[in-house]
Design a protein around this motif. Structure first.
Motif, PDB file in Angstrom:
ATOM      1  N   VAL A  25       0.841  -1.203   0.000  1.00 28.26           N
ATOM      2  CA  VAL A  25       0.000   0.000   0.000  1.00 28.26           C
ATOM      3  C   VAL A  25       0.878   1.255   0.000  1.00 28.26           C
ATOM      4  CG1 VAL A  25      -1.626   1.316   1.421  1.00 28.26           C
ATOM      5  CG2 VAL A  25      -1.891  -1.166   1.200  1.00 28.26           C
ATOM      6  N   MET A  26       0.671   2.126  -0.965  1.00 27.11           N
ATOM      7  CA  MET A  26       1.489   3.353  -1.051  1.00 27.11           C
ATOM      8  C   MET A  26       0.648   4.618  -1.012  1.00 27.11           C
ATOM      9  SD  MET A  26       4.397   2.232  -3.790  1.00 27.11           S
ATOM     10  CE  MET A  26       5.368   0.767  -3.510  1.00 27.11           C
ATOM     11  N   ILE A  27      -0.382   4.672  -1.855  1.00 25.85           N
ATOM     12  CA  ILE A  27      -1.155   5.916  -1.973  1.00 25.85           C
ATOM     13  C   ILE A  27      -2.652   5.580  -1.947  1.00 25.85           C
ATOM     14  CG2 ILE A  27      -1.685   7.850  -3.545  1.00 25.85           C
ATOM     15  CD1 ILE A  27       1.221   7.608  -4.537  1.00 25.85           C
ATOM     16  N   ALA A  28      -3.435   6.323  -1.151  1.00 23.51           N
ATOM     17  CA  ALA A  28      -4.886   6.100  -1.104  1.00 23.51           C
ATOM     18  C   ALA A  28      -5.516   6.639  -2.391  1.00 23.51           C
ATOM     19  CB  ALA A  28      -5.471   6.801   0.122  1.00 23.51           C
ATOM     20  N   LYS A  29      -6.741   6.204  -2.690  1.00 19.33           N
ATOM     21  CA  LYS A  29      -7.381   6.609  -3.945  1.00 19.33           C
ATOM     22  C   LYS A  29      -7.445   8.131  -4.104  1.00 19.33           C
ATOM     23  CE  LYS A  29      -9.304   2.701  -6.051  1.00 19.33           C
ATOM     24  NZ  LYS A  29      -9.578   1.548  -5.206  1.00 19.33           N
ATOM     25  N   GLY A  30      -7.618   8.854  -2.990  1.00 24.34           N
ATOM     26  CA  GLY A  30      -7.688  10.316  -3.075  1.00 24.34           C
ATOM     27  C   GLY A  30      -6.327  10.992  -3.203  1.00 24.34           C
ATOM     28  N   GLY A  48      -7.081  -3.171 -11.524  1.00 24.43           N
ATOM     29  CA  GLY A  48      -8.134  -2.172 -11.293  1.00 24.43           C
ATOM     30  C   GLY A  48      -7.846  -0.822 -11.930  1.00 24.43           C
ATOM     31  N   HIS A  49      -6.562  -0.461 -12.024  1.00 18.71           N
ATOM     32  CA  HIS A  49      -6.193   0.866 -12.536  1.00 18.71           C
ATOM     33  C   HIS A  49      -5.924   0.889 -14.038  1.00 18.71           C
ATOM     34  CE1 HIS A  49      -5.448   2.801  -8.497  1.00 18.71           C
ATOM     35  NE2 HIS A  49      -5.588   1.531  -8.187  1.00 18.71           N
ATOM     36  N   SER A  50      -6.174  -0.221 -14.750  1.00 22.76           N
ATOM     37  CA  SER A  50      -5.885  -0.209 -16.197  1.00 22.76           C
ATOM     38  C   SER A  50      -6.901   0.655 -16.935  1.00 22.76           C
ATOM     39  CB  SER A  50      -5.900  -1.638 -16.759  1.00 22.76           C
ATOM     40  OG  SER A  50      -7.222  -2.011 -17.063  1.00 22.76           O
ATOM     41  N   GLU A  51      -6.609   0.950 -18.190  1.00 24.74           N
ATOM     42  CA  GLU A  51      -7.457   1.843 -18.991  1.00 24.74           C
ATOM     43  C   GLU A  51      -8.626   1.089 -19.623  1.00 24.74           C
ATOM     44  OE1 GLU A  51      -5.634   5.314 -20.384  1.00 24.74           O
ATOM     45  OE2 GLU A  51      -5.493   4.944 -18.219  1.00 24.74           O
ATOM     46  N   ASP A  52      -8.574  -0.250 -19.564  1.00 23.91           N
ATOM     47  CA  ASP A  52      -9.577  -1.063 -20.271  1.00 23.91           C
ATOM     48  C   ASP A  52     -10.995  -0.774 -19.738  1.00 23.91           C
ATOM     49  OD1 ASP A  52     -11.218  -3.161 -21.201  1.00 23.91           O
ATOM     50  OD2 ASP A  52      -9.456  -4.437 -21.480  1.00 23.91           O
ATOM     51  N   THR A  81     -15.202   1.828  -5.118  1.00 24.58           N
ATOM     52  CA  THR A  81     -14.129   0.819  -5.117  1.00 24.58           C
ATOM     53  C   THR A  81     -13.120   1.093  -3.995  1.00 24.58           C
ATOM     54  OG1 THR A  81     -12.931   2.149  -6.740  1.00 24.58           O
ATOM     55  CG2 THR A  81     -14.285   0.327  -7.591  1.00 24.58           C
ATOM     56  N   HIS A  82     -13.549   1.791  -2.963  1.00 23.46           N
ATOM     57  CA  HIS A  82     -12.647   2.056  -1.833  1.00 23.46           C
ATOM     58  C   HIS A  82     -12.331   0.744  -1.108  1.00 23.46           C
ATOM     59  CE1 HIS A  82     -10.872   4.020   1.594  1.00 23.46           C
ATOM     60  NE2 HIS A  82     -11.782   3.555   2.409  1.00 23.46           N
ATOM     61  N   GLY A  83     -11.046   0.437  -1.004  1.00 18.99           N
ATOM     62  CA  GLY A  83     -10.648  -0.761  -0.253  1.00 18.99           C
ATOM     63  C   GLY A  83     -10.652  -2.057  -1.036  1.00 18.99           C
ATOM     64  N   THR A  84     -10.748  -1.976  -2.353  1.00 15.60           N
ATOM     65  CA  THR A  84     -10.761  -3.216  -3.159  1.00 15.60           C
ATOM     66  C   THR A  84      -9.474  -4.015  -2.960  1.00 15.60           C
ATOM     67  OG1 THR A  84     -10.004  -1.902  -5.036  1.00 15.60           O
ATOM     68  CG2 THR A  84     -12.346  -2.482  -4.988  1.00 15.60           C
ATOM     69  N   GLY A  85      -8.343  -3.306  -2.942  1.00 10.41           N
ATOM     70  CA  GLY A  85      -7.056  -3.996  -2.830  1.00 10.41           C
ATOM     71  C   GLY A  85      -6.904  -4.683  -1.477  1.00 10.41           C
ATOM     72  N   CYS A  86      -7.299  -3.990  -0.407  1.00  6.00           N
ATOM     73  CA  CYS A  86      -7.210  -4.570   0.943  1.00  6.00           C
ATOM     74  C   CYS A  86      -8.084  -5.815   1.035  1.00  6.00           C
ATOM     75  CB  CYS A  86      -7.686  -3.563   1.994  1.00  6.00           C
ATOM     76  SG  CYS A  86      -6.857  -1.977   1.933  1.00  6.00           S
ATOM     77  N   THR A  87      -9.299  -5.691   0.530  1.00  5.01           N
ATOM     78  CA  THR A  87     -10.270  -6.788   0.600  1.00  5.01           C
ATOM     79  C   THR A  87      -9.762  -7.998  -0.178  1.00  5.01           C
ATOM     80  OG1 THR A  87     -12.020  -5.150   0.821  1.00  5.01           O
ATOM     81  CG2 THR A  87     -12.683  -7.373   0.092  1.00  5.01           C
ATOM     82  N   PHE A  88      -9.226  -7.738  -1.359  1.00  2.49           N
ATOM     83  CA  PHE A  88      -8.700  -8.807  -2.215  1.00  2.49           C
ATOM     84  C   PHE A  88      -7.550  -9.551  -1.520  1.00  2.49           C
ATOM     85  CE2 PHE A  88      -5.652 -10.070  -5.553  1.00  2.49           C
ATOM     86  CZ  PHE A  88      -6.447 -10.923  -6.304  1.00  2.49           C
TER      87      PHE A  88
END
Ligand code: ATP
Ligand code: HMH
Length: 274
Positions: free
Chosen positions: A105-110, A175-179, A207-214
């Motif tokens: 974890v480095m940077i929050a969505k905001g 999650g962050h891809s352009e697709d 999608t807040h917390g998707t990475g943590c949940t995954f």
């Protein structure tokens, strides 16, 4: 019941961090314990404050868990600074904890920083060598590898570079891809084994917390003795359901629905690409 541990930050908004991890552990039938490294003041609109927990107290939490529980798998999330990373690595080795998922974890969505810039090298040097799987999102994979990810080839190159740290496997989340249609998660291990799981991209801002949940779902499945293939598929189904059936909570980027997998697991939506 298998016992698991999350070493991460607290999210007062309940959608990410320790709170997301504990909810996910409960849903997947493992007993969750926690070591809190930092307390964020946070909601669906962003992070307004970060208070690191004193190192002495982090050590006492690690000892309290280590002396009394049989930890079958663990994850790390927000670690904030280099000292915390080194202390956490020391105790993981001391207690010989196995099945470690490192969510870098480095940077929050905001945009708030959840890891000090100079701590990245410490993560690579001290924690990644202990990891069973490291789970960067695309910007984190770029930061860890120094490679800009624009296509499948550069995604693999970045994953290979991250594996040079000594981690046994790396899972680059899409999650962050352009697709606009799909999100694709790519796993690569030290032996060249790879897996790609693709699901439809759900058009939502929640999608807040998707990475943590995954990564918490991966941890729970590892604790139950499942293979990486099985754990990866369950974690993907868990997060897909949690995003699909989101709760529309808060005025900004809302949390996912941690109980959705229990109610409507959407197994048919996930596809192996290779
Ligand atoms: N809109 C979406 N639809 C379907 N799956 C998604 C979507 N957004 C993210 N995912 C999935 O959620 C999981 C987490 O990926 P993501 O890249 O969002 O992590 P992250 O950026 O670390 O999350 P966060 O920082 O919010 O905790 C991955 O399996 C990804 O494919
Ligand atoms: C405490 C915490 N950990 C991780 C994230 C990343 O989603 C967050 N926003 N907050």
């Amino acid at each position: 019941m298998k016992q698991v541990l999350t070493i991460a930050g607290s999210d007062s908004g309940g959608g990410a961090g320790i709170q997301a991890d504990i909810k996910t552990f409960q849903e997947l039938d493992v007993f969750g314990t926690s070591v809190i490294t930092a307390v964020t003041a946070q909601n669906t609109l962003g992070v307004t404050d970060v208070a690191p927990v004193p190192l002495h107290n982090i050590e006492k939490q690690l000892q309290a868990v280590g002396e009394d529980f049989e930890i079958a798998a663990l994850k790390t999330g927000m670690l904030f600074d280099a000292e915390t990373i080194q202390t956490v690595a020391k105790y993981i080795k001391h207690y010989k904890w196995q099945h470690l998922i490192v969510d870098p974890v480095m940077i929050a969505k905001g945009g708030a920083s959840l890891l000090q810039e100079e701590a990245k090298d410490s993560l690579i040097e001290h924690l990644l060598p202990l990891a069973t799987v490291v789970t960067p999102n695309i910007p984190e994979a770029e930061a860890l590898s120094g490679i800009s990810i624009t296509d499948e080839k550069t995604r693999r190159e970045a994953a290979e570079k991250i594996l040079q740290s000594g981690a046994q496997g790396v899972l680059v989340k899409g999650g962050h891809s352009e697709d606009p249609d799909f999100t694709e998660d790519f796993y690569l291990d030290q032996h060249g084994g790879s897996l790609v799981l693709r699901s439809s991209r759900i058009p939502t801002k929640h999608t807040h917390g998707t990475g943590c949940t995954f990564s918490a779902a991966l941890t729970a499945e590892f604790a139950k003795g499942h293979s990486i293939e099985e754990a990866f598929l369950t974690a993907k189904q868990f997060i897909q359901s949690a995003i699909e059936h989101s709760l529309n909570i808060g005025a900004g980027h809302g949390p996912t629905n941690h109980s959705a997998y229990r109610h409507h697991a959407q197994k048919e939506l996930i596809r192996y690409v290779h």
